[in-house]
Design a protein around this motif. Structure first.
Motif, PDB file in Angstrom:
ATOM      1  N   MET A 138      52.730  60.975 -65.882  1.00 50.50           N
ATOM      2  CA  MET A 138      52.159  61.579 -64.557  1.00 50.50           C
ATOM      3  C   MET A 138      53.108  61.271 -63.591  1.00 50.50           C
ATOM      4  SD  MET A 138      48.539  60.549 -62.624  1.00 50.50           S
ATOM      5  CE  MET A 138      47.525  61.690 -63.615  1.00 50.50           C
ATOM      6  N   ALA A 139      53.571  62.143 -62.436  1.00 56.28           N
ATOM      7  CA  ALA A 139      54.323  61.825 -61.461  1.00 56.28           C
ATOM      8  C   ALA A 139      53.538  61.087 -60.329  1.00 56.28           C
ATOM      9  CB  ALA A 139      54.900  63.044 -60.796  1.00 56.28           C
ATOM     10  N   SER A 140      54.605  60.242 -59.572  1.00 55.11           N
ATOM     11  CA  SER A 140      53.924  59.613 -58.622  1.00 55.11           C
ATOM     12  C   SER A 140      53.244  60.119 -57.677  1.00 55.11           C
ATOM     13  CB  SER A 140      55.147  58.613 -57.838  1.00 55.11           C
ATOM     14  OG  SER A 140      54.681  58.115 -56.821  1.00 55.11           O
ATOM     15  N   SER A 141      53.553  61.422 -57.274  1.00 55.69           N
ATOM     16  CA  SER A 141      52.779  62.152 -56.103  1.00 55.69           C
ATOM     17  C   SER A 141      51.360  62.428 -56.882  1.00 55.69           C
ATOM     18  CB  SER A 141      53.502  63.381 -55.410  1.00 55.69           C
ATOM     19  OG  SER A 141      53.674  64.241 -56.627  1.00 55.69           O
ATOM     20  N   GLU A 142      51.398  62.866 -58.367  1.00 56.08           N
ATOM     21  CA  GLU A 142      50.150  63.177 -58.894  1.00 56.08           C
ATOM     22  C   GLU A 142      49.198  62.139 -58.756  1.00 56.08           C
ATOM     23  OE1 GLU A 142      50.611  64.708 -62.689  1.00 56.08           O
ATOM     24  OE2 GLU A 142      52.348  66.217 -61.795  1.00 56.08           O
ATOM     25  N   LEU A 143      49.868  60.644 -58.960  1.00 54.19           N
ATOM     26  CA  LEU A 143      49.077  59.416 -59.174  1.00 54.19           C
ATOM     27  C   LEU A 143      48.505  59.418 -57.834  1.00 54.19           C
ATOM     28  CD1 LEU A 143      47.858  57.012 -60.416  1.00 54.19           C
ATOM     29  CD2 LEU A 143      50.136  55.909 -60.033  1.00 54.19           C
ATOM     30  N   ALA A 199      47.675  61.418 -55.254  1.00 52.50           N
ATOM     31  CA  ALA A 199      46.694  62.248 -55.177  1.00 52.50           C
ATOM     32  C   ALA A 199      45.339  61.953 -55.778  1.00 52.50           C
ATOM     33  CB  ALA A 199      47.148  63.786 -55.567  1.00 52.50           C
ATOM     34  N   GLU A 200      45.369  61.532 -56.979  1.00 48.85           N
ATOM     35  CA  GLU A 200      44.261  61.303 -57.863  1.00 48.85           C
ATOM     36  C   GLU A 200      43.802  59.862 -57.243  1.00 48.85           C
ATOM     37  OE1 GLU A 200      42.842  62.713 -60.808  1.00 48.85           O
ATOM     38  OE2 GLU A 200      43.942  64.389 -60.034  1.00 48.85           O
ATOM     39  N   VAL A 201      44.417  58.832 -56.863  1.00 47.60           N
ATOM     40  CA  VAL A 201      43.886  57.711 -56.488  1.00 47.60           C
ATOM     41  C   VAL A 201      43.174  58.166 -55.216  1.00 47.60           C
ATOM     42  CG1 VAL A 201      44.231  55.440 -55.359  1.00 47.60           C
ATOM     43  CG2 VAL A 201      45.199  56.055 -57.737  1.00 47.60           C
ATOM     44  N   LYS A 241      41.770  60.724 -53.936  1.00 48.25           N
ATOM     45  CA  LYS A 241      40.250  61.534 -54.473  1.00 48.25           C
ATOM     46  C   LYS A 241      39.285  60.319 -54.962  1.00 48.25           C
ATOM     47  CE  LYS A 241      41.991  64.740 -57.265  1.00 48.25           C
ATOM     48  NZ  LYS A 241      41.907  65.800 -58.029  1.00 48.25           N
ATOM     49  N   ALA A 242      39.635  59.191 -55.487  1.00 51.07           N
ATOM     50  CA  ALA A 242      38.763  58.284 -55.928  1.00 51.07           C
ATOM     51  C   ALA A 242      37.562  57.853 -55.281  1.00 51.07           C
ATOM     52  CB  ALA A 242      39.621  56.901 -56.456  1.00 51.07           C
ATOM     53  N   GLN A 243      36.532  58.110 -55.649  1.00 49.40           N
ATOM     54  CA  GLN A 243      35.138  57.867 -54.980  1.00 49.40           C
ATOM     55  C   GLN A 243      34.591  56.340 -55.465  1.00 49.40           C
ATOM     56  OE1 GLN A 243      33.823  59.775 -52.559  1.00 49.40           O
ATOM     57  NE2 GLN A 243      35.660  60.682 -52.942  1.00 49.40           N
ATOM     58  N   THR A 244      35.153  55.818 -56.495  1.00 48.52           N
ATOM     59  CA  THR A 244      34.675  54.479 -57.214  1.00 48.52           C
ATOM     60  C   THR A 244      36.018  53.753 -57.815  1.00 48.52           C
ATOM     61  OG1 THR A 244      34.240  55.420 -59.283  1.00 48.52           O
ATOM     62  CG2 THR A 244      32.552  55.555 -57.754  1.00 48.52           C
ATOM     63  N   VAL A 245      35.752  52.696 -57.913  1.00 51.04           N
ATOM     64  CA  VAL A 245      36.819  51.851 -58.632  1.00 51.04           C
ATOM     65  C   VAL A 245      36.957  52.158 -60.000  1.00 51.04           C
ATOM     66  CG1 VAL A 245      37.476  49.359 -59.541  1.00 51.04           C
ATOM     67  CG2 VAL A 245      36.221  49.597 -57.409  1.00 51.04           C
ATOM     68  N   GLN A 246      36.093  52.850 -60.797  1.00 47.28           N
ATOM     69  CA  GLN A 246      36.276  53.288 -62.246  1.00 47.28           C
ATOM     70  C   GLN A 246      37.261  54.272 -62.000  1.00 47.28           C
ATOM     71  OE1 GLN A 246      33.482  52.100 -60.805  1.00 47.28           O
ATOM     72  NE2 GLN A 246      32.567  50.649 -62.223  1.00 47.28           N
ATOM     73  N   ASP A 247      36.855  55.178 -60.613  1.00 49.98           N
ATOM     74  CA  ASP A 247      37.762  56.480 -60.669  1.00 49.98           C
ATOM     75  C   ASP A 247      39.342  55.926 -60.653  1.00 49.98           C
ATOM     76  OD1 ASP A 247      35.664  58.047 -60.692  1.00 49.98           O
ATOM     77  OD2 ASP A 247      35.697  58.137 -58.487  1.00 49.98           O
ATOM     78  N   VAL A 248      39.606  54.877 -59.976  1.00 47.21           N
ATOM     79  CA  VAL A 248      40.863  54.272 -59.442  1.00 47.21           C
ATOM     80  C   VAL A 248      41.505  53.947 -60.874  1.00 47.21           C
ATOM     81  CG1 VAL A 248      42.348  52.361 -58.521  1.00 47.21           C
ATOM     82  CG2 VAL A 248      40.419  53.752 -57.016  1.00 47.21           C
ATOM     83  N   LEU A 249      40.793  53.070 -61.856  1.00 53.33           N
ATOM     84  CA  LEU A 249      41.115  52.643 -62.873  1.00 53.33           C
ATOM     85  C   LEU A 249      41.613  53.909 -63.900  1.00 53.33           C
ATOM     86  CD1 LEU A 249      38.482  49.789 -63.603  1.00 53.33           C
ATOM     87  CD2 LEU A 249      41.184  49.757 -63.606  1.00 53.33           C
ATOM     88  N   ALA A 250      40.824  54.954 -63.997  1.00 52.99           N
ATOM     89  CA  ALA A 250      40.909  56.294 -64.704  1.00 52.99           C
ATOM     90  C   ALA A 250      42.222  56.952 -64.389  1.00 52.99           C
ATOM     91  CB  ALA A 250      39.734  57.215 -64.627  1.00 52.99           C
ATOM     92  N   ALA A 251      42.411  56.999 -63.045  1.00 49.52           N
ATOM     93  CA  ALA A 251      43.626  57.637 -62.557  1.00 49.52           C
ATOM     94  C   ALA A 251      44.773  56.936 -62.861  1.00 49.52           C
ATOM     95  CB  ALA A 251      43.559  57.862 -61.115  1.00 49.52           C
ATOM     96  N   LEU A 252      44.866  55.625 -63.000  1.00 46.74           N
ATOM     97  CA  LEU A 252      45.824  54.598 -63.350  1.00 46.74           C
ATOM     98  C   LEU A 252      46.210  54.548 -64.785  1.00 46.74           C
ATOM     99  CD1 LEU A 252      45.191  51.607 -61.118  1.00 46.74           C
ATOM    100  CD2 LEU A 252      47.049  52.964 -61.110  1.00 46.74           C
ATOM    101  N   LYS A 253      44.932  54.749 -65.583  1.00 49.53           N
ATOM    102  CA  LYS A 253      45.093  54.880 -66.926  1.00 49.53           C
ATOM    103  C   LYS A 253      45.877  56.067 -67.543  1.00 49.53           C
ATOM    104  CE  LYS A 253      42.592  54.228 -71.192  1.00 49.53           C
ATOM    105  NZ  LYS A 253      41.539  53.824 -71.969  1.00 49.53           N
ATOM    106  N   ILE A 303      48.830  55.331 -48.968  1.00 51.35           N
ATOM    107  CA  ILE A 303      48.063  55.226 -50.314  1.00 51.35           C
ATOM    108  C   ILE A 303      49.287  55.007 -51.392  1.00 51.35           C
ATOM    109  CG2 ILE A 303      46.899  56.502 -52.221  1.00 51.35           C
ATOM    110  CD1 ILE A 303      45.421  57.864 -49.702  1.00 51.35           C
ATOM    111  N   ALA A 304      50.106  55.509 -51.170  1.00 54.39           N
ATOM    112  CA  ALA A 304      51.370  55.435 -51.817  1.00 54.39           C
ATOM    113  C   ALA A 304      51.923  53.995 -51.962  1.00 54.39           C
ATOM    114  CB  ALA A 304      52.498  56.030 -51.824  1.00 54.39           C
TER     115      ALA A 304
END
Length: 67
Positions: free
Chosen positions: A1-6, A8-10, A12-24, A57-58
């Motif tokens: 996943m490109a840095s810009s995509e990461l 964008a995903e982070v 949009k995160a609404q929870t810590v679990q969303d952050v973990l999923a985006a990073l994974k 965010i980056a």
């Protein structure tokens, strides 16, 4: 996943679990505590004041992954 995509995903995160999923999905891993800290910094970076101070965010992601 490109840095810009990461970023964008982070962003949009609404929870810590969303952050973990985006990073994974990007092939990165943090502990729950590290992701929680990152999530807090992401929320702060979304404020107008943070943007004026240069917080992004980056930058928060880079800092979290550097540790």
């Amino acid at each position: 996943m490109a840095s810009s995509e990461l970023v964008a995903e982070v962003a949009k995160a609404q929870t810590v679990q969303d952050v973990l999923a985006a990073l994974k999905n990007a092939g990165e891993e943090l502990t729950f505590e590290q992701a929680d800290k990152l999530f807090g910094k992401v929320l702060q970076a979304k404020s107008d004041t943070a943007e004026l101070d240069g917080d992004t965010i980056a930058g928060a992601i880079d800092e979290a992954l550097a540790k």
